[in-house]
Design an enzyme around this catalytic site. Structure first.
Site, mmCIF file in Angstrom:
data_model
loop_
_atom_site.group_PDB
_atom_site.id
_atom_site.type_symbol
_atom_site.label_atom_id
_atom_site.label_comp_id
_atom_site.label_asym_id
_atom_site.label_seq_id
_atom_site.Cartn_x
_atom_site.Cartn_y
_atom_site.Cartn_z
ATOM 1 N N SER A 55 14.323 -10.123 -1.874
ATOM 2 C CA SER A 55 14.388 -9.601 -0.507
ATOM 3 C C SER A 55 13.067 -9.724 0.241
ATOM 4 O O SER A 55 13.023 -9.542 1.456
ATOM 5 C CB SER A 55 14.821 -8.126 -0.537
ATOM 6 O OG SER A 55 13.876 -7.354 -1.253
ATOM 7 N N ASN A 56 11.973 -10.018 -0.479
ATOM 8 C CA ASN A 56 10.666 -10.103 0.181
ATOM 9 C C ASN A 56 10.193 -11.535 0.412
ATOM 10 O O ASN A 56 9.116 -11.752 0.968
ATOM 11 C CB ASN A 56 9.606 -9.372 -0.656
ATOM 12 C CG ASN A 56 9.850 -7.878 -0.720
ATOM 13 O OD1 ASN A 56 10.499 -7.318 0.168
ATOM 14 N ND2 ASN A 56 9.356 -7.224 -1.760
ATOM 15 N N LEU A 57 10.992 -12.505 -0.011
ATOM 16 C CA LEU A 57 10.527 -13.894 0.063
ATOM 17 C C LEU A 57 10.220 -14.334 1.489
ATOM 18 O O LEU A 57 9.367 -15.188 1.711
ATOM 19 C CB LEU A 57 11.577 -14.840 -0.549
ATOM 20 C CG LEU A 57 11.748 -14.782 -2.068
ATOM 21 C CD1 LEU A 57 12.725 -15.852 -2.511
ATOM 22 C CD2 LEU A 57 10.423 -14.940 -2.782
ATOM 23 N N LYS A 72 3.834 -11.045 -9.683
ATOM 24 C CA LYS A 72 3.292 -11.678 -8.484
ATOM 25 C C LYS A 72 1.996 -12.416 -8.788
ATOM 26 O O LYS A 72 1.732 -13.488 -8.229
ATOM 27 C CB LYS A 72 3.030 -10.619 -7.405
ATOM 28 C CG LYS A 72 4.259 -10.174 -6.661
ATOM 29 C CD LYS A 72 3.857 -9.198 -5.567
ATOM 30 C CE LYS A 72 5.090 -8.691 -4.835
ATOM 31 N NZ LYS A 72 4.721 -7.639 -3.865
ATOM 32 N N ASN A 118 0.914 1.004 1.192
ATOM 33 C CA ASN A 118 1.019 2.460 1.289
ATOM 34 C C ASN A 118 -0.304 3.039 1.784
ATOM 35 O O ASN A 118 -1.377 2.459 1.579
ATOM 36 C CB ASN A 118 1.419 3.069 -0.053
ATOM 37 C CG ASN A 118 0.345 2.873 -1.089
ATOM 38 O OD1 ASN A 118 -0.607 3.634 -1.161
ATOM 39 N ND2 ASN A 118 0.470 1.808 -1.884
ATOM 40 N N CYS A 158 -15.221 3.916 10.633
ATOM 41 C CA CYS A 158 -14.470 3.585 9.430
ATOM 42 C C CYS A 158 -12.986 3.916 9.623
ATOM 43 O O CYS A 158 -12.565 4.394 10.679
ATOM 44 C CB CYS A 158 -15.038 4.346 8.235
ATOM 45 S SG CYS A 158 -14.593 6.096 8.212
ATOM 46 N N CYS A 161 -12.193 7.267 10.809
ATOM 47 C CA CYS A 161 -12.455 7.554 12.220
ATOM 48 C C CYS A 161 -11.167 7.365 13.032
ATOM 49 O O CYS A 161 -10.962 8.017 14.055
ATOM 50 C CB CYS A 161 -13.537 6.626 12.762
ATOM 51 S SG CYS A 161 -15.190 6.957 12.145
ATOM 52 N N CYS A 175 8.498 0.633 5.954
ATOM 53 C CA CYS A 175 9.027 -0.661 6.395
ATOM 54 C C CYS A 175 10.391 -0.946 5.788
ATOM 55 O O CYS A 175 11.120 -1.797 6.275
ATOM 56 C CB CYS A 175 8.034 -1.781 6.107
ATOM 57 S SG CYS A 175 7.799 -2.171 4.387
ATOM 58 N N CYS A 234 -17.747 8.888 7.260
ATOM 59 C CA CYS A 234 -18.943 8.205 7.764
ATOM 60 C C CYS A 234 -19.721 9.035 8.771
ATOM 61 O O CYS A 234 -20.701 8.549 9.340
ATOM 62 C CB CYS A 234 -18.567 6.857 8.373
ATOM 63 S SG CYS A 234 -17.768 6.969 9.997
HETATM 64 ZN ZN ZN Z 1 -15.514 7.290 9.907
#
Ligand code: ZN
Length: 255
Positions: A55-57, A72, A118, A158, A161, A175, A234
């Site tokens: 199903s992912n091809l 994989k 994820n 980052c 943020c 998805c 950060c």
């Molecule tokens: Zn940050």
């Protein structure tokens, strides 16, 4: 001709020889990114523990029907070798990117491409790269929209943020439910490879700018990401100084 046009093209194989790139996830984002980076000369370190599914091809473009059911990593290695990439330039990590291997893996490479499916892994990769002072390219795609952006080794702004913390499971787009358009994922993976080459060559790396592609309107926008004042990763008083596995507990599909 602008300075940014000086990205080495066919010559990049020499320019990037010996540089190591970790690709997290050999899925819909990782496959096109690997395809685009295959001729770069960089060593490709690929982390995944999944098998190829029929199903992912449509979006995992390095695989074919004969790959279904294989690991994989084995299928990716064979596909890259068929393209002429030396097997010695491909390192397979038969594991997910996990709290107990995240920092070591990040430390072992020059750049991380995060194409995880994820949010927990995305935050883990962001944190590990910040702590190890490694640049990272984040990629995601869902339905008709792809987003790609990269964070500098010093890591500000980052990922946290933009998205402060792992969302609750119910709040995460999935998805499998929402769907994702194969060409949109392919575009995102190719864009991740473009960002990777710019980071590795040092030619106009687009740190701190997020690219968003809307496949319905065929529009690519790039906007700056402002640093979050009290960013836990950060900011001036960061709260995240180590990888605590309890912080990454809400897995769900995002690509
Ligand atoms: Zn940050």
């Amino acid at each position: 001709m602008s300075e940014s046009s000086n990205i080495p093209l066919r010559t990049s194989r020499d320019a990037l020889r010996g540089r190591r790139v970790l690709v997290i996830g050999a899925g819909g984002l990782g496959c096109p990114a690997l395809l685009a980076l295959a001729d770069s000369g960089a060593e490709l370190v690929i982390a995944d523990d999944d098998t190829v599914e029929l199903s992912n091809l449509h979006r995992q473009i390095l695989f074919d029907e004969e790959s279904v059911g294989r690991d994989k990593l084995d299928a990716v290695r064979d596909a890259l070798v068929r393209l002429g990439i030396p097997e010695t330039s491909i390192e397979l990590v038969r594991s997910r990117f996990l709290p107990d291997n995240a920092r070591e893996l990040a430390r072992s490479v020059d750049l991380v491409l995060e194409g995880a499916d994820n949010f927990a892994t995305k935050f883990l990769a962001a944190d590990a790269c910040r702590l190890e002072r490694r640049p990272i390219v984040h990629g995601a795609a869902i339905r008709f929209v792809a987003t790609v952006w990269c964070v500098a080794p010093e890591g500000r702004p980052c990922y946290r943020c933009l998205f402060e913390d792992v969302p609750d499971g119910d709040a995460q787009p999935n998805c499998n439910d929402a769907g994702v358009l194969g060409p949109v994922v392919g575009f995102a993976g190719a864009l991740m490879a473009d960002r990777a080459l710019r980071v590795l060559t040092g030619v106009d790396p687009p740190y701190g700018r997020i690219a968003t592609y809307d496949g319905r309107r065929d529009v690519l926008r790039e906007v700056p990401v402002p640093p979050r004042g009290a960013c836990p990763l950060c900011g001036p008083s960061p709260r995240i100084s180590e990888i605590d596995e309890t912080r990454y507990t809400a897995p769900s599909c995002a690509a």
